[in-house]
Design a protein around this motif. Structure first.
Motif, short mmCIF file in Angstrom:
data_model
loop_
_atom_site.label_atom_id
_atom_site.label_comp_id
_atom_site.label_asym_id
_atom_site.label_seq_id
_atom_site.Cartn_x
_atom_site.Cartn_y
_atom_site.Cartn_z
N GLU A 18 11.03 -12.52 -17.83
CA GLU A 18 12.49 -12.48 -17.93
C GLU A 18 13.02 -11.05 -17.84
O GLU A 18 14.22 -10.83 -17.65
CB GLU A 18 12.98 -13.16 -19.22
CG GLU A 18 12.51 -12.53 -20.51
CD GLU A 18 11.11 -12.96 -20.95
OE1 GLU A 18 10.63 -12.41 -21.95
OE2 GLU A 18 10.49 -13.82 -20.31
N VAL A 19 12.13 -10.06 -17.96
CA VAL A 19 12.49 -8.65 -17.83
C VAL A 19 12.42 -8.28 -16.35
O VAL A 19 11.47 -8.65 -15.66
CB VAL A 19 11.52 -7.77 -18.67
CG1 VAL A 19 11.81 -6.30 -18.48
CG2 VAL A 19 11.59 -8.16 -20.14
N PRO A 20 13.40 -7.54 -15.83
CA PRO A 20 13.36 -7.14 -14.42
C PRO A 20 12.07 -6.38 -14.08
O PRO A 20 11.54 -5.62 -14.90
CB PRO A 20 14.59 -6.25 -14.27
CG PRO A 20 15.50 -6.67 -15.36
CD PRO A 20 14.61 -7.07 -16.50
N LEU A 21 11.59 -6.58 -12.86
CA LEU A 21 10.33 -6.00 -12.42
C LEU A 21 10.30 -4.48 -12.61
O LEU A 21 9.28 -3.93 -13.06
CB LEU A 21 10.06 -6.36 -10.94
CG LEU A 21 8.76 -5.83 -10.35
CD1 LEU A 21 7.56 -6.36 -11.12
CD2 LEU A 21 8.67 -6.20 -8.87
N ALA A 22 11.35 -3.79 -12.28
CA ALA A 22 11.36 -2.33 -12.41
C ALA A 22 11.12 -1.89 -13.86
O ALA A 22 10.39 -0.94 -14.12
CB ALA A 22 12.68 -1.76 -11.90
N ASP A 68 3.12 -7.26 -2.44
CA ASP A 68 4.47 -7.09 -1.90
C ASP A 68 5.31 -8.35 -1.98
O ASP A 68 6.52 -8.28 -2.16
CB ASP A 68 4.40 -6.63 -0.43
CG ASP A 68 3.91 -5.20 -0.31
OD1 ASP A 68 4.04 -4.43 -1.28
OD2 ASP A 68 3.36 -4.87 0.76
N ASP A 69 4.68 -9.49 -1.86
CA ASP A 69 5.42 -10.75 -1.80
C ASP A 69 5.52 -11.48 -3.15
O ASP A 69 5.88 -12.64 -3.20
CB ASP A 69 4.79 -11.67 -0.75
CG ASP A 69 3.32 -11.99 -1.06
OD1 ASP A 69 2.70 -11.25 -1.87
OD2 ASP A 69 2.80 -12.96 -0.50
N GLN A 70 5.19 -10.78 -4.24
CA GLN A 70 5.22 -11.43 -5.55
C GLN A 70 5.98 -10.58 -6.57
O GLN A 70 6.02 -9.36 -6.48
CB GLN A 70 3.79 -11.64 -6.07
CG GLN A 70 2.99 -12.62 -5.26
CD GLN A 70 1.59 -12.78 -5.83
OE1 GLN A 70 1.31 -12.45 -6.97
NE2 GLN A 70 0.69 -13.29 -4.99
N ASP A 71 6.53 -11.26 -7.55
CA ASP A 71 7.22 -10.61 -8.66
C ASP A 71 6.17 -10.31 -9.74
O ASP A 71 6.16 -10.93 -10.80
CB ASP A 71 8.33 -11.54 -9.18
CG ASP A 71 9.10 -10.95 -10.34
OD1 ASP A 71 9.20 -9.71 -10.41
OD2 ASP A 71 9.58 -11.73 -11.18
N HIS A 72 5.27 -9.38 -9.42
CA HIS A 72 4.14 -9.12 -10.30
C HIS A 72 3.77 -7.65 -10.25
O HIS A 72 3.81 -7.02 -9.20
CB HIS A 72 2.94 -9.97 -9.87
CG HIS A 72 1.73 -9.76 -10.72
ND1 HIS A 72 1.64 -10.23 -12.00
CD2 HIS A 72 0.56 -9.12 -10.48
CE1 HIS A 72 0.46 -9.90 -12.52
NE2 HIS A 72 -0.21 -9.21 -11.62
N TYR A 73 3.41 -7.10 -11.42
CA TYR A 73 2.90 -5.74 -11.50
C TYR A 73 1.93 -5.69 -12.67
O TYR A 73 2.25 -6.10 -13.78
CB TYR A 73 4.03 -4.72 -11.72
CG TYR A 73 3.56 -3.30 -11.61
CD1 TYR A 73 3.49 -2.68 -10.37
CD2 TYR A 73 3.15 -2.58 -12.73
CE1 TYR A 73 3.03 -1.38 -10.25
CE2 TYR A 73 2.70 -1.27 -12.62
CZ TYR A 73 2.64 -0.67 -11.37
OH TYR A 73 2.18 0.60 -11.24
N ALA A 74 0.73 -5.19 -12.43
CA ALA A 74 -0.28 -5.05 -13.47
C ALA A 74 -1.16 -3.85 -13.14
O ALA A 74 -1.24 -3.42 -11.99
CB ALA A 74 -1.13 -6.31 -13.59
#
Length: 149
Positions: free
Chosen positions: A98-102, A129-135
């Motif tokens: 629910e928190v924006p990706l940035a 690039d094509d996903q709302d994901h960062y780890a």
């Protein structure tokens, strides 16, 4: 629910207790009531002196101070880590989807930097690039992989 603990095989429980307590907001587990330290407890249980922690008090475990997470024990073993973990921890540092990706990325990067100062090593970033994901995939001081997501 069946009670359980997580166990890490390791070379140096003292380093692992310090790192993972910091990483997870846990604390070193106090020695059982009636004992000044863990080595005293282990002696009372018949553990030979040569198997006790010569550099510390014998504490090889951490606990969640809130009482909700599992106990984690760091078991000393003679052999080193041989390959990729079959199980790893995901530390939820981002605040959730629910928190924006940035903002999630900023939080994860800040936690990665903090844990690097505590002894972790950064391995790679997972950010398709094509996903709302960062780890960020990292290793603890003995090379066990974990993720910040």
């Amino acid at each position: 629910m069946t009670p359980f603990q997580l166990t890490f095989d390791c070379a140096d429980p003292t380093i692992m207790v310090r790192f993972w307590a910091d990483a997870l907001g846990y604390e070193a587990e106090p020695a059982p009531a009636g004992f000044d330290n863990w080595n005293a407890y282990w002696r009372s249980a018949g553990v030979p002196e040569e198997d006790l922690d010569p550099a510390g008090d014998g504490c090889g475990s951490i606990v969640d101070p809130r009482g909700s997470g599992p106990r984690i024990w760091f078991q000393p073993v003679p052999e080193g880590k041989a390959g990729k973990n079959r199980l790893h921890l995901d530390i939820r540092a981002s605040g959730g989807r629910e928190v924006p990706l940035a903002i999630r990325k900023e939080r994860i990067e800040a936690e990665a930097a903090r844990l690097e100062l505590a002894g972790a090593t950064r391995l790679r970033v997972l950010a398709p690039d094509d996903q709302d994901h960062y780890a960020v995939v990292m290793q603890d001081p003995e090379g066990n992989e974990f993720c910040l997501a």
